[in-house]
Design a protein around this motif. Structure first.
Motif, PDB file in Angstrom:
ATOM      1  N   HIS A   1     -41.834 -16.999-103.499  1.00  0.00           N
ATOM      2  CA  HIS A   1     -42.227 -15.763-104.195  1.00  0.00           C
ATOM      3  C   HIS A   1     -43.737 -15.502-104.103  1.00  0.00           C
ATOM      4  O   HIS A   1     -44.174 -14.381-104.286  1.00  0.00           O
ATOM      5  CB  HIS A   1     -41.815 -15.861-105.663  1.00  0.00           C
ATOM      6  CG  HIS A   1     -42.359 -17.107-106.313  1.00  0.00           C
ATOM      7  ND1 HIS A   1     -41.821 -18.353-106.074  1.00  0.00           N
ATOM      8  CD2 HIS A   1     -43.413 -17.302-107.136  1.00  0.00           C
ATOM      9  CE1 HIS A   1     -42.512 -19.261-106.748  1.00  0.00           C
ATOM     10  NE2 HIS A   1     -43.485 -18.648-107.396  1.00  0.00           N
ATOM     11  N   ARG A   2     -44.536 -16.553-103.854  1.00  0.00           N
ATOM     12  CA  ARG A   2     -46.003 -16.371-103.720  1.00  0.00           C
ATOM     13  C   ARG A   2     -46.225 -16.034-102.250  1.00  0.00           C
ATOM     14  O   ARG A   2     -46.558 -16.891-101.444  1.00  0.00           O
ATOM     15  CB  ARG A   2     -46.685 -17.683-104.147  1.00  0.00           C
ATOM     16  CG  ARG A   2     -48.048 -17.505-104.738  1.00  0.00           C
ATOM     17  CD  ARG A   2     -48.510 -18.725-105.509  1.00  0.00           C
ATOM     18  NE  ARG A   2     -47.792 -18.884-106.761  1.00  0.00           N
ATOM     19  CZ  ARG A   2     -47.862 -18.074-107.815  1.00  0.00           C
ATOM     20  NH1 ARG A   2     -48.664 -17.030-107.776  1.00  0.00           N
ATOM     21  NH2 ARG A   2     -47.146 -18.281-108.902  1.00  0.00           N
TER      22      ARG A   2
ATOM     23  N   SER B   1     -37.442 -14.865-103.623  1.00  0.00           N
ATOM     24  CA  SER B   1     -37.779 -14.988-105.041  1.00  0.00           C
ATOM     25  C   SER B   1     -37.030 -16.105-105.755  1.00  0.00           C
ATOM     26  O   SER B   1     -37.425 -16.508-106.850  1.00  0.00           O
ATOM     27  CB  SER B   1     -37.468 -13.666-105.742  1.00  0.00           C
ATOM     28  OG  SER B   1     -36.081 -13.412-105.667  1.00  0.00           O
TER      29      SER B   1
ATOM     30  N   VAL C   1     -36.336 -19.586-106.691  1.00  0.00           N
ATOM     31  CA  VAL C   1     -37.109 -20.817-106.555  1.00  0.00           C
ATOM     32  C   VAL C   1     -36.267 -21.915-105.890  1.00  0.00           C
ATOM     33  O   VAL C   1     -35.166 -22.223-106.340  1.00  0.00           O
ATOM     34  CB  VAL C   1     -37.621 -21.283-107.941  1.00  0.00           C
ATOM     35  CG1 VAL C   1     -38.264 -22.663-107.848  1.00  0.00           C
ATOM     36  CG2 VAL C   1     -38.613 -20.268-108.488  1.00  0.00           C
TER      37      VAL C   1
ATOM     38  N   GLY D   1     -43.242 -24.735-104.367  1.00  0.00           N
ATOM     39  CA  GLY D   1     -44.114 -25.184-105.451  1.00  0.00           C
ATOM     40  C   GLY D   1     -43.638 -26.459-106.112  1.00  0.00           C
ATOM     41  O   GLY D   1     -42.562 -26.990-105.807  1.00  0.00           O
TER      42      GLY D   1
ATOM     43  N   GLY E   1     -42.664 -26.656-109.134  1.00  0.00           N
ATOM     44  CA  GLY E   1     -41.441 -26.319-109.885  1.00  0.00           C
ATOM     45  C   GLY E   1     -40.212 -26.433-108.997  1.00  0.00           C
ATOM     46  O   GLY E   1     -39.173 -26.984-109.413  1.00  0.00           O
ATOM     47  N   ALA E   2     -40.333 -25.967-107.766  1.00  0.00           N
ATOM     48  CA  ALA E   2     -39.190 -26.001-106.838  1.00  0.00           C
ATOM     49  C   ALA E   2     -38.774 -27.428-106.509  1.00  0.00           C
ATOM     50  O   ALA E   2     -37.609 -27.680-106.176  1.00  0.00           O
ATOM     51  CB  ALA E   2     -39.542 -25.249-105.549  1.00  0.00           C
TER      52      ALA E   2
ATOM     53  N   GLU F   1     -35.714 -28.612-108.237  1.00  0.00           N
ATOM     54  CA  GLU F   1     -34.435 -27.926-107.989  1.00  0.00           C
ATOM     55  C   GLU F   1     -33.522 -28.804-107.128  1.00  0.00           C
ATOM     56  O   GLU F   1     -33.987 -29.543-106.254  1.00  0.00           O
ATOM     57  CB  GLU F   1     -34.692 -26.609-107.231  1.00  0.00           C
ATOM     58  CG  GLU F   1     -35.394 -25.547-108.043  1.00  0.00           C
ATOM     59  CD  GLU F   1     -34.459 -24.843-109.030  1.00  0.00           C
ATOM     60  OE1 GLU F   1     -33.231 -24.972-108.894  1.00  0.00           O
ATOM     61  OE2 GLU F   1     -34.984 -24.172-109.934  1.00  0.00           O
TER      62      GLU F   1
ATOM     63  N   ASN G   1     -49.650 -26.536-107.623  1.00  0.00           N
ATOM     64  CA  ASN G   1     -50.749 -25.861-108.331  1.00  0.00           C
ATOM     65  C   ASN G   1     -50.731 -26.191-109.821  1.00  0.00           C
ATOM     66  O   ASN G   1     -51.389 -25.537-110.620  1.00  0.00           O
ATOM     67  CB  ASN G   1     -50.714 -24.344-108.083  1.00  0.00           C
ATOM     68  CG  ASN G   1     -49.410 -23.711-108.562  1.00  0.00           C
ATOM     69  OD1 ASN G   1     -48.672 -24.299-109.365  1.00  0.00           O
ATOM     70  ND2 ASN G   1     -49.116 -22.513-108.075  1.00  0.00           N
TER      71      ASN G   1
ATOM     72  N   TRP H   1     -48.631 -25.857-112.187  1.00  0.00           N
ATOM     73  CA  TRP H   1     -47.867 -25.065-113.141  1.00  0.00           C
ATOM     74  C   TRP H   1     -46.666 -24.404-112.475  1.00  0.00           C
ATOM     75  O   TRP H   1     -46.731 -24.032-111.303  1.00  0.00           O
ATOM     76  CB  TRP H   1     -48.733 -23.936-113.730  1.00  0.00           C
ATOM     77  CG  TRP H   1     -49.825 -24.438-114.621  1.00  0.00           C
ATOM     78  CD1 TRP H   1     -51.069 -24.851-114.229  1.00  0.00           C
ATOM     79  CD2 TRP H   1     -49.766 -24.588-116.043  1.00  0.00           C
ATOM     80  NE1 TRP H   1     -51.799 -25.252-115.314  1.00  0.00           N
ATOM     81  CE2 TRP H   1     -51.023 -25.104-116.451  1.00  0.00           C
ATOM     82  CE3 TRP H   1     -48.796 -24.342-117.016  1.00  0.00           C
ATOM     83  CZ2 TRP H   1     -51.328 -25.371-117.778  1.00  0.00           C
ATOM     84  CZ3 TRP H   1     -49.102 -24.606-118.350  1.00  0.00           C
ATOM     85  CH2 TRP H   1     -50.348 -25.113-118.710  1.00  0.00           C
ATOM     86  N   ALA H   2     -45.595 -24.224-113.259  1.00  0.00           N
ATOM     87  CA  ALA H   2     -44.475 -23.368-112.865  1.00  0.00           C
ATOM     88  C   ALA H   2     -44.373 -22.325-113.985  1.00  0.00           C
ATOM     89  O   ALA H   2     -43.867 -22.620-115.072  1.00  0.00           O
ATOM     90  CB  ALA H   2     -43.179 -24.160-112.741  1.00  0.00           C
TER      91      ALA H   2
ATOM     92  N   HIS I   1     -49.493 -16.116-113.408  1.00  0.00           N
ATOM     93  CA  HIS I   1     -48.341 -16.420-112.546  1.00  0.00           C
ATOM     94  C   HIS I   1     -48.004 -15.242-111.638  1.00  0.00           C
ATOM     95  O   HIS I   1     -47.828 -15.395-110.430  1.00  0.00           O
ATOM     96  CB  HIS I   1     -47.119 -16.799-113.383  1.00  0.00           C
ATOM     97  CG  HIS I   1     -45.876 -16.914-112.572  1.00  0.00           C
ATOM     98  ND1 HIS I   1     -45.657 -17.968-111.710  1.00  0.00           N
ATOM     99  CD2 HIS I   1     -44.793 -16.096-112.437  1.00  0.00           C
ATOM    100  CE1 HIS I   1     -44.495 -17.800-111.091  1.00  0.00           C
ATOM    101  NE2 HIS I   1     -43.955 -16.674-111.511  1.00  0.00           N
TER     102      HIS I   1
END
Ligand SMILES: Cc1ncc(C[n+]2csc(CCOP(=O)(O)OP(=O)(O)O)c2C)c(N)n1
Length: 331
Positions: free
Chosen positions: A66-67, A115, A117, A145, A147-148, A151, A175, A177-178, A245
């Motif tokens: 998504h980034r 998008s 994750v 990321g 966060g990913a 998953e 980075n 943070w999620a 974010h």
């Protein structure tokens, strides 16, 4: 492995500055209501994006998340159709139907920014498998990321890539943070790179992701190994996002206070600029690059704003492999 040449440093600065300026203008114009939808920037992460992309060959594959604009710009995408896509115009790289979060630019090997994750990881494994089956000799770079990395798709993708010995580089942009969840509270290991052990996979840990050269070197080792038939690598890069974010999502989500202040002092674009200026002893070429990028961004904005929106009649084009109306025998 050879050190970077001066030309590669300049190229790195050019691409990092493009990301910085493109996204700052996009952020500004999103705030004015000119750009619809969600917009996630890579501001602060330019060194890791460009350092990793420059370790690839031009026709290698890349998958993002998504980034989503930093990655294609890092891989040298034309910014005009990219900007037009953000503006939802028909000249956009996906005909204006993808927008910021659903970009692909096959001309530079960008298979998709998505998008959901973690969803890019299995796609990268599929691309690497396809490349092997077709004997293309291409490497696939997959950005995701911290966060990913929690998953299920991450673990499934790494396992398959390892047992099939695929030419893929999993690059975790840690980075910290999620959205509003700190990695320190959500990730079971201190270094995500350590998760490679579970899949008997090579790993690289870049502790200073604000340093373009460190990211380039680590990713290049992984890319070279993949191309030599030695299989996948998990690369973790410690970095930081400078912005919220997503643009206009509201800073109230989390106050990163002193932590953010500290990271802002380590601006990757400034770090590379200073390094080059010290190496060369003057700023002439750097200033030329800065003028060039300013013009490129203005041109991209003008191109986007002057382009038409897609026609309603074309709503189903480029969305499915055949027109829905044809499929149902309606035309
Ligand atoms: C499967 C899924 N769960 C949740 C979300 C909502 N969401 C969007 S971005 C994001 C955070 C992702 O964090 P990370 O992978 O660390 O990437 P970063 O945004 O920090 O670059 C979340 C939870 C989503 N889009 N998809």
């Amino acid at each position: 492995m050879d050190n970077l040449t001066l030309e590669q440093y300049y190229e790195g600065y050019l691409r990092m500055l493009r990301i910085r300026k493109f996204e700052m203008r996009a952020e500004e114009n999103h705030s004015k209501g000119e750009i619809p939808g969600a917009l996630h920037t890579s501001l602060g992460q330019e060194a890791e994006v460009v350092g990793a992309c420059m370790a690839l060959e031009d026709d290698d594959y890349m998958v993002g998340n998504h980034r989503s604009h930093g990655h294609p710009i890092g891989k040298n995408a034309d910014m005009k159709p990219l900007m037009a896509e953000l503006y939802a115009r028909k000249t956009g790289i996906c005909g204006g139907k993808g927008g910021s979060m659903h970009l692909s630019d096959f001309s530079i090997g960008s298979l998709g920014e998505t998008s959901i994750v973690g969803s890019g990881l299995p796609v990268a494994v599929g691309a690497a498998l396809g490349s092997n089956m077709l004997n293309e000799g291409k490497v696939t770079l997959c950005f995701f990321g911290d966060g990913a990395s929690n998953e299920g798709a991450f673990h499934e993708a790494l396992n398959l890539a390892a047992i099939w010995n695929l030419p893929v580089v999993f690059l975790c942009e840690n980075n910290g943070w999620a959205v509003s969840m700190p990695a320190s509270k959500a990730v079971s290991v201190e270094n995500i790179a350590d998760r490679a052990v579970a899949y008997s996979m090579r790993s690289e840990l870049v502790t200073d992701g604000q340093d373009f050269e460190s990211v380039y070197m680590a990713t290049k080792r992984a890319v070279d190994a993949a191309r030599a038939g030695e299989g996948p690598t998990l690369v973790e890069v410690k970095t930081y996002r400078f912005a919220e974010h997503a643009v206009n999502m509201g800073r109230m989500l989390v106050d990163r206070g002193e932590e953010l202040e500290g990271w802002l002092k380590r601006d990757p674009v400034e770090i590379l600029r200073t390094k080059i200026a010290e190496m060369v002893g003057n700023e002439t070429r750097l200033e030329e690059i800065e003028d060039q990028v300013e013009k490129e961004i203005e041109d991209a904005l003008e191109f986007a704003k002057q382009s038409d929106y897609p026609d309603v009649a074309d709503a189903f084009d480029d969305v499915y492999s055949e027109r829905v109306s044809d499929f149902y025998g309606l035309s």
